[in-house]
Design an enzyme around this catalytic site. Sequence first.
Site, short mmCIF file in Angstrom:
data_model
loop_
_atom_site.label_atom_id
_atom_site.label_comp_id
_atom_site.label_asym_id
_atom_site.label_seq_id
_atom_site.Cartn_x
_atom_site.Cartn_y
_atom_site.Cartn_z
N SER A 54 27.38 41.53 28.75
CA SER A 54 27.42 41.37 30.20
C SER A 54 28.10 42.57 30.85
O SER A 54 29.22 42.93 30.46
CB SER A 54 28.16 40.10 30.61
N LEU A 59 34.54 46.25 28.57
CA LEU A 59 33.95 47.07 27.50
C LEU A 59 32.47 47.36 27.78
O LEU A 59 32.00 48.48 27.55
CB LEU A 59 34.11 46.40 26.14
N CYS A 60 31.74 46.39 28.29
CA CYS A 60 30.32 46.61 28.59
C CYS A 60 30.17 47.64 29.71
O CYS A 60 29.28 48.50 29.67
CB CYS A 60 29.64 45.30 28.98
N SER A 61 31.05 47.56 30.68
CA SER A 61 31.04 48.53 31.77
C SER A 61 31.35 49.92 31.23
O SER A 61 30.67 50.90 31.56
CB SER A 61 32.08 48.11 32.82
#
Length: 165
Positions: A54, A59-61
């Site tokens: 997501s 971390l995904c960002s």
Amino acid sequence: MAEVTFKGDPVTLGGKEVKVGDTAPDFTVLNNSLEEVTLSDYQGKKKLISVVPSLDTGLCSKQTRKFNEDASSVDNAVILTISNDLPFAQSRWCAAEGLDNVITLSDHRDLSFGENYGTVMDELRLQARSVFVLDENDKIVHAEYVSEGTEAPDYDTAVDALKSL
């Protein structure tokens, strides 16, 4: 299949795992305008496909930003970020982050990408963190299924694989 955990708990990956040397399977996902996008829409381009659970997590960002910063200068290449986030949420994330050229694609509707690349965490209906690099002919030259979903992928190896094409 790759063995993956998420927050230390084992998860089952649905779909078929892909490997280096395979021809990348096609998929149908949605862009931020709710239009269908397929692998063939990027025919003839080198592709780095960054898969995240997501975009609304740190971390995904970071993963999305890092791949776009490190690989966006590669000639004839496109960086795609795929998650199960709704296209509206992906669009909002891009606007909030001030990123105009990031291509975010949503697999929320059909799980077409996740099923064809073996990245769906069945228990969570989220994508498992992974990275795929494809050459201009859609041959997979790099595939990483991150063993713990809350850890970062190997950024350097993926970007180097893209640059070496």
